[in-house]
Write a protein that holds these residues in place. Sequence first.
Motif, short mmCIF file in Angstrom:
data_model
loop_
_atom_site.label_atom_id
_atom_site.label_comp_id
_atom_site.label_asym_id
_atom_site.label_seq_id
_atom_site.Cartn_x
_atom_site.Cartn_y
_atom_site.Cartn_z
N UNK A 159 0.84 -1.19 0.00
CA UNK A 159 0.00 0.00 0.00
C UNK A 159 0.88 1.24 0.00
N UNK A 160 0.33 2.34 -0.52
CA UNK A 160 1.11 3.57 -0.58
C UNK A 160 0.79 4.49 0.59
N UNK A 161 1.50 5.60 0.65
CA UNK A 161 1.35 6.55 1.75
C UNK A 161 -0.07 7.09 1.84
N UNK A 162 -0.67 7.40 0.71
CA UNK A 162 -2.01 7.99 0.71
C UNK A 162 -3.03 7.07 1.35
N UNK A 163 -2.99 5.78 0.98
CA UNK A 163 -3.96 4.85 1.53
C UNK A 163 -3.68 4.57 2.99
N UNK A 164 -2.39 4.52 3.37
CA UNK A 164 -2.06 4.32 4.78
C UNK A 164 -2.63 5.45 5.63
N UNK A 165 -2.55 6.67 5.16
CA UNK A 165 -3.11 7.80 5.90
C UNK A 165 -4.62 7.63 6.09
N UNK A 166 -5.31 7.09 5.10
CA UNK A 166 -6.74 6.84 5.24
C UNK A 166 -7.02 5.79 6.31
N UNK A 167 -6.20 4.74 6.35
CA UNK A 167 -6.38 3.71 7.36
C UNK A 167 -6.06 4.22 8.76
N UNK A 168 -5.07 5.09 8.87
CA UNK A 168 -4.76 5.70 10.17
C UNK A 168 -5.95 6.53 10.65
N UNK A 169 -6.55 7.29 9.74
CA UNK A 169 -7.73 8.08 10.09
C UNK A 169 -8.86 7.18 10.56
N UNK A 170 -9.02 6.03 9.92
CA UNK A 170 -10.05 5.06 10.32
C UNK A 170 -9.79 4.55 11.73
N UNK A 171 -8.54 4.24 12.04
CA UNK A 171 -8.19 3.75 13.36
C UNK A 171 -8.44 4.82 14.43
N UNK A 172 -8.13 6.06 14.12
CA UNK A 172 -8.39 7.15 15.07
C UNK A 172 -9.88 7.24 15.37
N UNK A 173 -10.71 7.17 14.35
CA UNK A 173 -12.17 7.24 14.56
C UNK A 173 -12.65 6.05 15.37
#
Length: 313
Positions: A159-173
């Motif tokens: 996975x690339x940086x952009x998608x990882x940032x989306x998954x991090x946002x999901x984990x925060x929520x």
Amino acid sequence: MGLRHTKKAEQALTVLVVEPRATDLEQTRMTLGEAGFRVVPVTRFDAASPLFEAIRPDAVVLAAQGPDFAAVQVARRLLQMCRGTVPILYLVDPLDMAAVRHCLDKGQGVDVVTRSSLGEELVLRLRAQLRLRSAVRQAMLPTGGHSSEALRDPLTGLYNRTFLLELIALEIRRIERFGGSFSLVAGSLDDFRALRKESGHGIAERLLVYSSVVFGQTVREADVVARVGEEEFMVLLPATPAEGVPDVMTRVRERFALARLQVEGRVLRPSLTLGSVSYPDMVGSPMQLLNGALQSLRKARDTRRSAELEMMI
């Protein structure tokens, strides 16, 4: 087909629980049932594979106990059957350090959860893995501007940086709603740029691809590996507090210490420096957390280089 998936989404998620001790099995069944899961309990490990094939559960919980640790053999079989698409968890007694170590060392990368009287950790880990799996599957659909190509690094397939940032946002929520924690571990290949300068882009790229495979073989099924820089990788560890990070780092270091790549008569031994951050120990945006892990990595690299210089003096 679409109607079938819709109906399943409306139903409670099914968890197959394999636990030889009847009392513990009932406690786990009640814990997961109260959390909204549909539980299929069984006391025999030899029944796990036939049941798995028959009911196709959304997740599996295996009680890991010595001396034979049958759960590990069952996990290996189930991973082959589902090709890693179904989250699996080992459930261990809190004081059974031998079981914890065995699962970490030989458990096929499956996550380990400590048994508790109220079962909060098990429920949180299951929800984290299932939500992450759902998010990845949704993002992989060619809708909403996403495609598999847009989510992945073209060289390594990670996975690339952009998608990882989306998954991090999901984990925060998820944590804001259910509580818990997660961690990020960043890894950078040592001497990569010197190798590229000396041997060319072709060999350097082969080392990157090989290293991405090593990362993928080391982490747990629920973890997500991404390439976030030229020679920098990052692993998202859902439902993992800071206390769990050293074990992950040790596994990664040990796996890389054994790695060898033979290219054009040369044997390359990839080594790496690691850094990490954990949420909510560090609070911030997904980008701030990602950068925090990279800063931790660079600090560790500077510390190592300073120590090496002192030894040379």
